[in-house]
Design an enzyme around this catalytic site. Structure first.
Site, PDB file in Angstrom:
ATOM      1  N   TYR A   1       0.796  -1.225   0.000  1.00 20.26           N
ATOM      2  CA  TYR A   1       0.000   0.000   0.000  1.00 20.26           C
ATOM      3  C   TYR A   1       0.832   1.280   0.000  1.00 20.26           C
ATOM      4  O   TYR A   1       0.265   2.373   0.098  1.00 20.26           O
ATOM      5  CB  TYR A   1      -0.990  -0.013   1.170  1.00 20.26           C
ATOM      6  CG  TYR A   1      -2.150  -0.939   0.895  1.00 20.26           C
ATOM      7  CD1 TYR A   1      -3.129  -0.592  -0.028  1.00 20.26           C
ATOM      8  CD2 TYR A   1      -2.237  -2.181   1.513  1.00 20.26           C
ATOM      9  CE1 TYR A   1      -4.174  -1.439  -0.315  1.00 20.26           C
ATOM     10  CE2 TYR A   1      -3.290  -3.041   1.235  1.00 20.26           C
ATOM     11  CZ  TYR A   1      -4.257  -2.666   0.322  1.00 20.26           C
ATOM     12  OH  TYR A   1      -5.293  -3.519   0.030  1.00 20.26           O
TER      13      TYR A   1
ATOM     14  N   ASP B   1       4.980  -8.551  -1.656  1.00 22.15           N
ATOM     15  CA  ASP B   1       3.662  -8.572  -2.287  1.00 22.15           C
ATOM     16  C   ASP B   1       3.832  -8.474  -3.796  1.00 22.15           C
ATOM     17  O   ASP B   1       4.894  -8.778  -4.341  1.00 22.15           O
ATOM     18  CB  ASP B   1       2.785  -7.453  -1.729  1.00 22.15           C
ATOM     19  CG  ASP B   1       1.311  -7.828  -1.716  1.00 22.15           C
ATOM     20  OD1 ASP B   1       0.674  -7.772  -2.784  1.00 22.15           O
ATOM     21  OD2 ASP B   1       0.796  -8.174  -0.631  1.00 22.15           O
TER      22      ASP B   1
ATOM     23  N   LYS C   1       0.666 -15.807   1.220  1.00 22.40           N
ATOM     24  CA  LYS C   1      -0.600 -15.103   1.006  1.00 22.40           C
ATOM     25  C   LYS C   1      -1.100 -15.436  -0.386  1.00 22.40           C
ATOM     26  O   LYS C   1      -0.449 -15.137  -1.386  1.00 22.40           O
ATOM     27  CB  LYS C   1      -0.435 -13.595   1.148  1.00 22.40           C
ATOM     28  CG  LYS C   1      -1.735 -12.828   0.872  1.00 22.40           C
ATOM     29  CD  LYS C   1      -1.584 -11.335   1.078  1.00 22.40           C
ATOM     30  CE  LYS C   1      -2.888 -10.597   0.768  1.00 22.40           C
ATOM     31  NZ  LYS C   1      -2.780  -9.133   0.990  1.00 22.40           N
TER      32      LYS C   1
ATOM     33  N   ASP D   1      -4.006 -14.821  -3.181  1.00 25.34           N
ATOM     34  CA  ASP D   1      -4.945 -13.745  -3.490  1.00 25.34           C
ATOM     35  C   ASP D   1      -5.768 -14.089  -4.736  1.00 25.34           C
ATOM     36  O   ASP D   1      -5.378 -14.950  -5.537  1.00 25.34           O
ATOM     37  CB  ASP D   1      -4.164 -12.448  -3.726  1.00 25.34           C
ATOM     38  CG  ASP D   1      -4.987 -11.202  -3.447  1.00 25.34           C
ATOM     39  OD1 ASP D   1      -6.217 -11.319  -3.273  1.00 25.34           O
ATOM     40  OD2 ASP D   1      -4.391 -10.107  -3.411  1.00 25.34           O
TER      41      ASP D   1
ATOM     42  N   CYS E   1      -7.106 -14.462   0.478  1.00 25.19           N
ATOM     43  CA  CYS E   1      -7.613 -13.126   0.155  1.00 25.19           C
ATOM     44  C   CYS E   1      -8.377 -13.213  -1.161  1.00 25.19           C
ATOM     45  O   CYS E   1      -7.982 -13.947  -2.061  1.00 25.19           O
ATOM     46  CB  CYS E   1      -6.462 -12.130   0.043  1.00 25.19           C
ATOM     47  SG  CYS E   1      -6.969 -10.441  -0.291  1.00 25.19           S
TER      48      CYS E   1
ATOM     49  N   ARG F   1      -8.808 -12.626   4.767  1.00 22.95           N
ATOM     50  CA  ARG F   1      -9.263 -11.255   4.623  1.00 22.95           C
ATOM     51  C   ARG F   1     -10.769 -11.214   4.812  1.00 22.95           C
ATOM     52  O   ARG F   1     -11.494 -12.051   4.277  1.00 22.95           O
ATOM     53  CB  ARG F   1      -8.904 -10.716   3.242  1.00 22.95           C
ATOM     54  CG  ARG F   1      -7.564 -10.050   3.179  1.00 22.95           C
ATOM     55  CD  ARG F   1      -7.598  -8.587   3.614  1.00 22.95           C
ATOM     56  NE  ARG F   1      -8.371  -7.820   2.651  1.00 22.95           N
ATOM     57  CZ  ARG F   1      -7.870  -7.378   1.496  1.00 22.95           C
ATOM     58  NH1 ARG F   1      -6.616  -7.617   1.161  1.00 22.95           N
ATOM     59  NH2 ARG F   1      -8.629  -6.696   0.674  1.00 22.95           N
TER      60      ARG F   1
ATOM     61  N   ASP G   1     -10.257  -4.318  -0.178  1.00 20.64           N
ATOM     62  CA  ASP G   1      -8.957  -3.690   0.011  1.00 20.64           C
ATOM     63  C   ASP G   1      -9.116  -2.387   0.789  1.00 20.64           C
ATOM     64  O   ASP G   1     -10.074  -1.635   0.588  1.00 20.64           O
ATOM     65  CB  ASP G   1      -8.314  -3.357  -1.334  1.00 20.64           C
ATOM     66  CG  ASP G   1      -7.698  -4.570  -1.999  1.00 20.64           C
ATOM     67  OD1 ASP G   1      -7.957  -5.699  -1.542  1.00 20.64           O
ATOM     68  OD2 ASP G   1      -6.970  -4.385  -2.985  1.00 20.64           O
TER      69      ASP G   1
END
Length: 764
Positions: A272, A305, A413, A415, A457, A472, A476
């Protein structure tokens, strides 16, 4: 089915299917052929009675068996529909309707307040999809036309319609229907094999509810049997502390989730701040900063990420911005004392990737034989891997096994994994979308091993239970309060009211509304925390609201700022949230407000029994916030100690109504309440946002108070407020004299500063 205030009468069960000629059919058991049996049962939910209703539809030859379980100690019913093909022809199964209570079928759904529209707590398909309260005078949630080509398959279950008239809603898996006096909690308690559908009509005079499971056109050949998931119905008289408590625990017993026994560690990721433009130099600079900040913020996992790969799908091939390669990068992270983590979207491939080019047969197709589009991913429309193919699962297993066991990434993670459950033509037509998705997730778990933490996620929730450690629970987050697309900023005015697009507002809404799942199905991930003042439009009040919610509730903490640019105050915000604690809260007004405003975390630990209360102001101007203290279950007219965490002030009050003047827009009050009973007790705490959960020992006798913290894994500095029966003569922190001062009669604050474990002794 009935209870005082609410009832369902003349409901039916049925099957929607298609014959071999493609004709759509509605199948119910023939009345003349129905038999009913009753048996005693005992299962994971307790002892009870099973009622079995069996009937055959003569025109189709399909036999329907309906099981109802009623438990001696359970205030709920469970039920399942089983379909057996007794004919000589195959059928395609669409939906198994476990409960149909609709006036069109001469069924009746009654509430005490029959003249008013109902409210519906609607649950989304996966974490990004809006989960919130809908009122009977509202329409279902839909997206603006400009976004649909890009996000339709990402943010809505393509297998469900979107209601067009006021009061008609479709939700996923479970939900709550209420007239504010009583409530029906309905849903699935097993969710590994089929997705659930909850269709409701909230209009007065038209009340209706249907709970179904999606069979996704699975063929049922002659002689074969197909079983639905287990359904659930419970009636609640309101108000209650947690309307979802019994349901969530019933699902836990049924599906056996992975629930970490100890809180997870703090993490850092770049997303982010740098997004997909991250470079190796920027990543390693933050790694160095994190190592230097270890005594302030005890990060344990350092996660890479998006932005490191050549193409989505070729996850082991790093791009030119990361010439170091995956193995050396993992080694660098580990050399600084952190666990290396990595992000990937394992079920999605870029059409330009090696995987897609070399193995076009691995992709889910549409009926015309073309690869389906799984969404728009910043610069391309992605394709989806067919998780019913052995070769695809072997490829996923090898990729994930290499990342964890060969390259040393100890946190994974995953996604955009909803893509594995999108409708399409797969190699194995006997598998539902939910089964294909779960098979893919089970393959990932097997590849990484039981000990490697797995975060899901963009992840359909039901079929993930028992596989993921963390999930999650919202859209977002963003360095914006209202929605925006970080690479398409011109869209901001158009999408301002979108509820599933990246925005801190949308993210917080889900963090609150999904609180009942935290530490019961998994550890909730509210998405990354940002506390910075650069590269953001968030103001300090918005940051403090997010810090208050995540920190007091013990949610997963993944920090995402440029560490070298943070001020000491911003670093303190993050530090106060560590280490994570075994805490979980609930919104008092979950069934009243789309974005709840009153959040309570009940504590009962070594520091005593107390409530942390967050009063949020989601308005765009300052307002007075009023709290009815009776909701905290203290005795009527009981004297209370109250501590304001952010203002660092104490007051004694009487149980009743509290008014907090002019809470800023998007801001909050974080208050601690404990009953005053003329015995020594902790009344305020600024060492940790939980305001006491960090304390391992608190003991008193006639002349002394002794307190010991858990291992904070950092330098801790703050003050503790105590009510004491006599004026203290001395205070020691880790055997050194420390400051103590009187706040008001019998109330004192004591300074503490220590590294890792702190001890405090107060003498009087």
């Amino acid at each position: 089915f009935q209870t005082p205030g609410v009832g369902i009468y003349q409901a039916q069960f049925s099957l929607d299917c298609q014959g071999s000629n493609g004709k759509k059919l509605k199948v119910t058991p023939g009345h003349q052929s129905v038999s009913i049996r009753q048996n005693s049962i005992r299962d994971v939910h307790g002892a009870g009675v099973e009622i079995e209703i069996v009937g055959t539809d003569n025109p189709t030859g399909l036999q329907l068996s309906y099981l109802i379980h009623q438990y001696e100690d359970g205030p709920f019913l469970t039920f399942r529909l089983i379909v057996t093909n007794r004919s000589n022809s195959p059928y395609l199964l669409d939906t198994l309707n476990l409960i149909e209570a609709d006036p069109e079928n001469r069924a009746t759904l009654r509430f005490a307040q029959n003249s008013q529209p109902l409210d519906f707590l609607k649950v989304g398909w996966h974490d990004w999809v809006s989960t919130s309260l809908r009122h009977g005078n509202q329409r279902d949630i839909d997206s603006t036309w400009i976004l649909k080509p890009f996000i339709r398959s990402m943010l809505y279950d393509p297998g469900l319609p979107i209601g067009k008239r006021k009061g008609e809603f479709w939700g996923e898996n479970w939900g709550v229907l209420t007239d504010q006096h009583s409530a029906i909690v309905a849903g699935l308690i097993s969710m590994a094999d089929q997705f659930g559908v909850l269709h409701v009509d909230c209009r007065s005079g038209h009340y209706a509810i249907t709970l179904s499971t999606q069979a996704d056109h699975v063929p049922l050949d002659p002689g074969e049997t197909f079983e639905s998931e287990w359904g659930y119905l419970e009636w609640k008289t309101l108000p209650v502390k947690d309307v979802l408590d019994e349901y969530v625990e019933t699902v836990s017993r049924q599906m056996k989730p992975r629930r970490p026994t100890t809180p997870p560690p703090a993490m850092w990721t770049h997303w982010y701040y740098y997004f997909e433009y991250i470079t190796q130099e920027q990543f390693l600079d933050n790694l160095e900063s994190a190592a230097q900040l270890r005594n302030t913020i005890p990060y344990e996992i350092f996660q890479l990420d998006g932005g490191y790969y050549q193409h989505w799908g070729d996850w082991l091939d790093f791009n030119e911005r990361f010439p170091i390669g995956p193995q050396e990068l993992s080694r660098c992270i580990a050399s600084k004392g952190f666990t290396p983590g990595i992000w990937l979207a394992p079920f999605i491939v870029d059409p330009s990737s090696n995987v897609a080019i070399q193995h076009p047969e691995w992709l889910v197709k549409d009926t015309a034989g073309k690869p389906i589009k799984s969404g728009y991913f910043y610069s391309f429309f992605g394709n989806t891997l067919d998780l019913t193919q052995t070769a695809v699962l072997d490829h996923i297993h090898k990729t994930l096994s290499t990342l964890t066991h060969d390259l040393g990434f100890g946190f994974i993670k995953t996604d955009f994994v909803y893509s594995g459950a999108l409708p399409g033509v797969r190699q194995n037509p006997k598998m539902t979308r939910a089964q294909a998705f779960r098979k893919g997730m089970e393959t990932i778990r097997d590849a990484i091993g039981e000990e490697t933490p797995l975060l899901g996620c963009g992840c359909p929730m039901g079929p993930s239970i028992g596989i993921v450690d963390y999930i999650r629970v919202g859209p977002d987050t963003a360095p914006n309060w209202t929605p925006y697309l970080w690479n398409q900023k011109w869209t901001e005015p158009i999408i301002k009211e979108e509820r599933s697009i990246a925005a801190l507002r949308n993210n917080i809404r889900h963090t609150i509304n999904m609180s009942a799942l935290h530490r019961r199905w998994w550890w909730n991930d509210p998405d990354c925390l940002m506390v910075r003042s650069d590269n953001t439009s968030l103001n300090e009040e918005e940051v403090k609201s997010n810090v208050s919610l995540i920190g007091s509730n013990g949610n997963l903490l993944i920090h995402s700022d440029n560490l070298s640019k943070l001020t000491s105050k911003q670093l303190e915000y993050v530090s106060l949230m560590t280490p994570l604690t075994n805490s979980d809260g609930r919104a008092i007004d979950l069934l009243q407000n789309e974005m709840p405003e009153t959040y309570v975390v009940e504590h009962d630990s070594a520091a005593g029994r107390w409530n942390d209360v967050i009063l949020f102001n989601w308005d765009d101007q300052s307002v007075d916030k009023i709290l009815d203290l009776e909701v905290l279950d203290f005795p009527v007219n009981a004297p209370l100690h109250m501590f304001d965490f952010w203002d660092r002030c104490y007051s004694s009050i009487i149980n009743g109504t509290l008014t907090c003047k002019q809470v800023p827009p998007h801001g909050c009050k974080l208050l601690r309440f404990v009953q005053a009973n003329n015995t020594p007790c902790l009344v305020g705490d600024t060492l940790h946002l939980s305001q006491g959960a960090e304390i391992a020992v608190l003991q008193t006798n006639e002349k002394q108070l002794t307190l010991i913290t858990i291992d904070m894994k950092r330098k801790a500095s703050g003050e503790l407020w105590f009510w004491l029966p006599q004026k203290p003569t001395k205070a020691e922190c880790n055997d050194l004299d420390t400051m103590i001062s009187e706040v008001e009669q019998n109330t004192y604050k004591v300074a503490m500063e220590f590294v890792n474990v702190g001890s405090l002794k107060i003498y009087w």
